[in-house]
Design a protein around this motif. Structure first.
Motif, PDB file in Angstrom:
ATOM      1  N   GLY A  88       0.922  -1.231   0.616  1.00 45.48           N
ATOM      2  CA  GLY A  88       0.015  -0.176  -0.393  1.00 45.48           C
ATOM      3  C   GLY A  88       0.800   1.727  -0.444  1.00 45.48           C
ATOM      4  O   GLY A  88       2.092   1.116  -0.256  1.00 45.48           O
ATOM      5  N   SER A  89       0.034   1.445   0.526  1.00 42.00           N
ATOM      6  CA  SER A  89       1.041   3.489   0.329  1.00 42.00           C
ATOM      7  C   SER A  89       2.091   3.640   1.793  1.00 42.00           C
ATOM      8  O   SER A  89       1.998   3.169   3.011  1.00 42.00           O
ATOM      9  N   SER A  90       3.252   4.461   1.103  1.00 37.45           N
ATOM     10  CA  SER A  90       4.022   4.449   2.981  1.00 37.45           C
ATOM     11  C   SER A  90       3.585   4.773   4.168  1.00 37.45           C
ATOM     12  O   SER A  90       4.223   4.596   4.819  1.00 37.45           O
ATOM     13  N   GLY A  91       2.852   5.777   3.502  1.00 36.19           N
ATOM     14  CA  GLY A  91       2.284   5.868   5.144  1.00 36.19           C
ATOM     15  C   GLY A  91       1.128   5.463   5.946  1.00 36.19           C
ATOM     16  O   GLY A  91       0.419   5.788   7.109  1.00 36.19           O
ATOM     17  N   GLY A  92       1.071   4.317   5.577  1.00 31.73           N
ATOM     18  CA  GLY A  92       0.159   3.553   6.145  1.00 31.73           C
ATOM     19  C   GLY A  92       0.299   2.256   6.780  1.00 31.73           C
ATOM     20  O   GLY A  92       1.556   2.158   7.027  1.00 31.73           O
ATOM     21  N   THR A  93      -0.474   1.543   6.605  1.00 30.57           N
ATOM     22  CA  THR A  93      -0.031   0.058   7.131  1.00 30.57           C
ATOM     23  C   THR A  93       0.366  -1.128   6.402  1.00 30.57           C
ATOM     24  O   THR A  93       1.387  -1.681   6.865  1.00 30.57           O
ATOM     25  N   TYR A  94      -0.224  -1.274   5.257  1.00 29.97           N
ATOM     26  CA  TYR A  94      -0.035  -2.252   4.768  1.00 29.97           C
ATOM     27  C   TYR A  94       2.099  -2.236   4.193  1.00 29.97           C
ATOM     28  O   TYR A  94       2.719  -3.649   4.227  1.00 29.97           O
ATOM     29  N   TYR A  95       2.763  -1.069   4.331  1.00 32.25           N
ATOM     30  CA  TYR A  95       3.985  -0.912   3.852  1.00 32.25           C
ATOM     31  C   TYR A  95       4.469  -1.614   4.094  1.00 32.25           C
ATOM     32  O   TYR A  95       5.484  -2.485   4.309  1.00 32.25           O
ATOM     33  N   PRO A  96       4.415  -0.589   5.856  1.00 37.38           N
ATOM     34  CA  PRO A  96       6.011  -1.511   6.776  1.00 37.38           C
ATOM     35  C   PRO A  96       6.023  -3.207   7.020  1.00 37.38           C
ATOM     36  O   PRO A  96       6.556  -3.277   7.324  1.00 37.38           O
ATOM     37  N   LEU A  97       4.747  -2.843   7.400  1.00 40.99           N
ATOM     38  CA  LEU A  97       4.106  -4.735   7.520  1.00 40.99           C
ATOM     39  C   LEU A  97       4.833  -5.677   6.389  1.00 40.99           C
ATOM     40  O   LEU A  97       5.360  -6.916   6.581  1.00 40.99           O
ATOM     41  N   GLY A  98       4.399  -5.092   5.454  1.00 45.33           N
ATOM     42  CA  GLY A  98       4.336  -6.115   4.319  1.00 45.33           C
ATOM     43  C   GLY A  98       6.103  -6.358   4.081  1.00 45.33           C
ATOM     44  O   GLY A  98       6.505  -7.181   4.227  1.00 45.33           O
ATOM     45  N   GLY A  99       6.962  -5.118   4.465  1.00 48.79           N
ATOM     46  CA  GLY A  99       8.311  -5.095   4.172  1.00 48.79           C
ATOM     47  C   GLY A  99       8.488  -6.089   4.997  1.00 48.79           C
ATOM     48  O   GLY A  99       9.657  -7.105   5.200  1.00 48.79           O
ATOM     49  N   GLU A 100       8.065  -5.813   6.642  1.00 56.31           N
ATOM     50  CA  GLU A 100       8.382  -7.212   7.664  1.00 56.31           C
ATOM     51  C   GLU A 100       8.028  -8.451   7.116  1.00 56.31           C
ATOM     52  O   GLU A 100       8.733  -9.300   7.394  1.00 56.31           O
ATOM     53  N   MET A 101       6.817  -8.339   6.663  1.00 54.98           N
ATOM     54  CA  MET A 101       6.352 -10.158   6.542  1.00 54.98           C
ATOM     55  C   MET A 101       7.025 -10.648   5.857  1.00 54.98           C
ATOM     56  O   MET A 101       7.909 -11.679   5.294  1.00 54.98           O
ATOM     57  N   ALA A 102       7.749 -10.024   4.228  1.00 55.87           N
ATOM     58  CA  ALA A 102       9.258 -10.203   3.097  1.00 55.87           C
ATOM     59  C   ALA A 102       9.672 -10.690   4.204  1.00 55.87           C
ATOM     60  O   ALA A 102      11.340 -11.573   3.849  1.00 55.87           O
ATOM     61  N   THR A 103      10.571 -10.004   5.069  1.00 52.26           N
ATOM     62  CA  THR A 103      12.145 -10.338   5.704  1.00 52.26           C
ATOM     63  C   THR A 103      11.778 -11.716   6.553  1.00 52.26           C
ATOM     64  O   THR A 103      12.642 -11.973   6.296  1.00 52.26           O
ATOM     65  N   VAL A 104      10.273 -12.491   6.635  1.00 51.47           N
ATOM     66  CA  VAL A 104      10.756 -13.025   7.767  1.00 51.47           C
ATOM     67  C   VAL A 104       9.935 -14.454   6.453  1.00 51.47           C
ATOM     68  O   VAL A 104      10.936 -14.904   6.919  1.00 51.47           O
ATOM     69  N   TRP A 105       9.438 -14.350   5.250  1.00 48.12           N
ATOM     70  CA  TRP A 105       9.076 -15.252   4.599  1.00 48.12           C
ATOM     71  C   TRP A 105      10.991 -15.586   4.006  1.00 48.12           C
ATOM     72  O   TRP A 105      11.787 -16.761   3.928  1.00 48.12           O
ATOM     73  N   ASN A 106      11.330 -14.167   3.746  1.00 43.22           N
ATOM     74  CA  ASN A 106      13.194 -15.002   3.240  1.00 43.22           C
ATOM     75  C   ASN A 106      14.612 -15.542   3.687  1.00 43.22           C
ATOM     76  O   ASN A 106      15.064 -15.920   3.841  1.00 43.22           O
ATOM     77  N   ASN A 107      14.049 -15.170   5.129  1.00 45.68           N
ATOM     78  CA  ASN A 107      15.046 -15.753   6.348  1.00 45.68           C
ATOM     79  C   ASN A 107      14.519 -17.048   6.789  1.00 45.68           C
ATOM     80  O   ASN A 107      15.367 -17.284   7.467  1.00 45.68           O
ATOM     81  N   ASN A 108      12.986 -17.755   5.873  1.00 47.76           N
ATOM     82  CA  ASN A 108      12.323 -18.794   6.504  1.00 47.76           C
ATOM     83  C   ASN A 108      12.019 -19.726   6.166  1.00 47.76           C
ATOM     84  O   ASN A 108      11.804 -20.548   6.325  1.00 47.76           O
ATOM     85  N   ILE A 109      12.123 -19.470   4.489  1.00 49.95           N
ATOM     86  CA  ILE A 109      11.978 -20.802   3.666  1.00 49.95           C
ATOM     87  C   ILE A 109      13.051 -20.144   2.718  1.00 49.95           C
ATOM     88  O   ILE A 109      13.530 -19.479   1.734  1.00 49.95           O
TER      89      ILE A 109
END
Length: 336
Positions: A234-255
């Motif tokens: 989503g947009s940088s000022g919303g919730t999706y953008y920072p949360l999505g970045g965290e989700m991607a990092t967790v997946w990349n570290n564990n899959i």
């Protein structure tokens, strides 16, 4: 005579610059309202909620901005109110309070809540006074579910299984506050009326959950999996953008062998449409526009998206209507 023409041109230029500095809203009424980016679930919901308050398109100056940009407009006094489908509490709302000292949330009336429920399928929600330090009383609003969906042409069963598994079992690795809602107990929230990815369904059934909806058909295979998986947020000022970045990092570290990149977008509707065009592999979305996409309704009237499936619940998205004390706005009716 020439000097007069030069002065007139100069005055016209200055007037244009002053008007441009006052904002980028469409011509309308006196109130300046940010309703979310074009194509976003926020905008789709905001226009209906305003309609429920008797405020039609053209009754106000419309700003098609996410809360990240709208927050600056509120802070500068160029916007009177902004709609945001955000996590609770939202860091961007706290930022507005820190910078202005007079942030305020607008409460919906019972009738406005009922209208949103009837027209949108959103559910009643109370923002309790302890949600933000600046709140002195509860705020009545509506909520929906933020969910993760996948492109069935590019996300195979094995990968979908791992995406669901890691989201739940490694949620503690995600430092974003909204990751607290990514639990097994809530994993299927928002899945109603949506096809579930068979890979995700397999994981949930192994954990004892019952899958009641349809299971999607998937054409993707591990053999043709892309080197980089792209997720719309989503947009940088919303919730999706920072949360999505965290989700991607967790997946990349564990899959193993997975590289997920999150990208800024216009959020729900844009993400679903982009998946339909095979431009995204994953997308974050409110479950309501996802239902519309699947059924070819609403923003997707006559253009159903057939190649996506539910992966899992992310967090409850709460409609927050933000203003400032200095505007004098107490309710939506004050924005007419």
């Amino acid at each position: 005579m020439k000097k007069s023409i030069v002065w007139l041109l100069a005055i016209g230029f200055l007037a244009t610059m002053v008007l441009a500095a006052c904002g980028s809203g469409d011509d309308g009424g006196e109130s300046r309202i940010a309703i979310g980016p074009a194509g976003s679930g926020t905008q789709a919901a905001a226009t209906v909620i305003l309609e429920g308050a008797g405020i039609e398109d053209g009754d106000y100056d419309k700003y098609e901005e996410g809360f990240g940009n709208a927050r600056d407009g509120l802070q500068d006094g160029n916007i009177d109110a902004s709609f945001g489908l955000l996590g609770l509490p939202a860091g961007s709302v706290n930022d507005l309070q820190a910078n202005t000292g007079d942030a305020k949330l607008i409460s919906l009336t019972d009738e406005e809540v009922q209208y949103a429920q009837d027209e949108l399928g959103y559910l009643p929600y109370t923002i309790t006074a302890d949600s933000y330090d600046f709140l002195e009383e509860d705020v009545q609003t509506v909520t929906a579910y933020a969910v993760l969906v996948a492109n069935t042409d590019t996300i195979d069963n094995e990968l979908a299984y791992d995406l669901a598994r890691v989201s739940i079992e490694n949620a503690e690795d995600n430092t974003h506050q909204q990751s607290n809602h990514m639990t097994l107990e809530k994993a299927l929230s928002g899945s109603e009326g949506l096809p579930i990815h068979p890979g995700a369904a397999e994981y949930y059934e192994e954990q004892g959950l019952e899958i009641e909806g349809d299971v999607a058909e998937v054409s993707a295979t591990p053999e043709d999996r892309a080197d980089e998986i792209v997720m719309g947020t989503g947009s940088s000022g919303g919730t999706y953008y920072p949360l999505g970045g965290e989700m991607a990092t967790v997946w990349n570290n564990n899959i193993d062998g997975v590289s997920v990149t999150s990208t800024e977008t216009g959020a729900s509707v844009e993400n679903l449409a982009s998946i339909g065009r095979d431009e995204l592999d994953l997308g974050m979305t409110v479950h309501i526009p996802a239902q519309d996409a699947f059924n070819g309704e609403g923003e997707f009237d006559g253009a159903a998206v057939e190649n996506f499936a539910f992966i899992g619940h992310i967090y409850p998205e709460v409609m927050q209507i933000i203003t400032r004390e200095e505007t004098g706005v107490e309710s939506l009716s004050d924005l007419q």
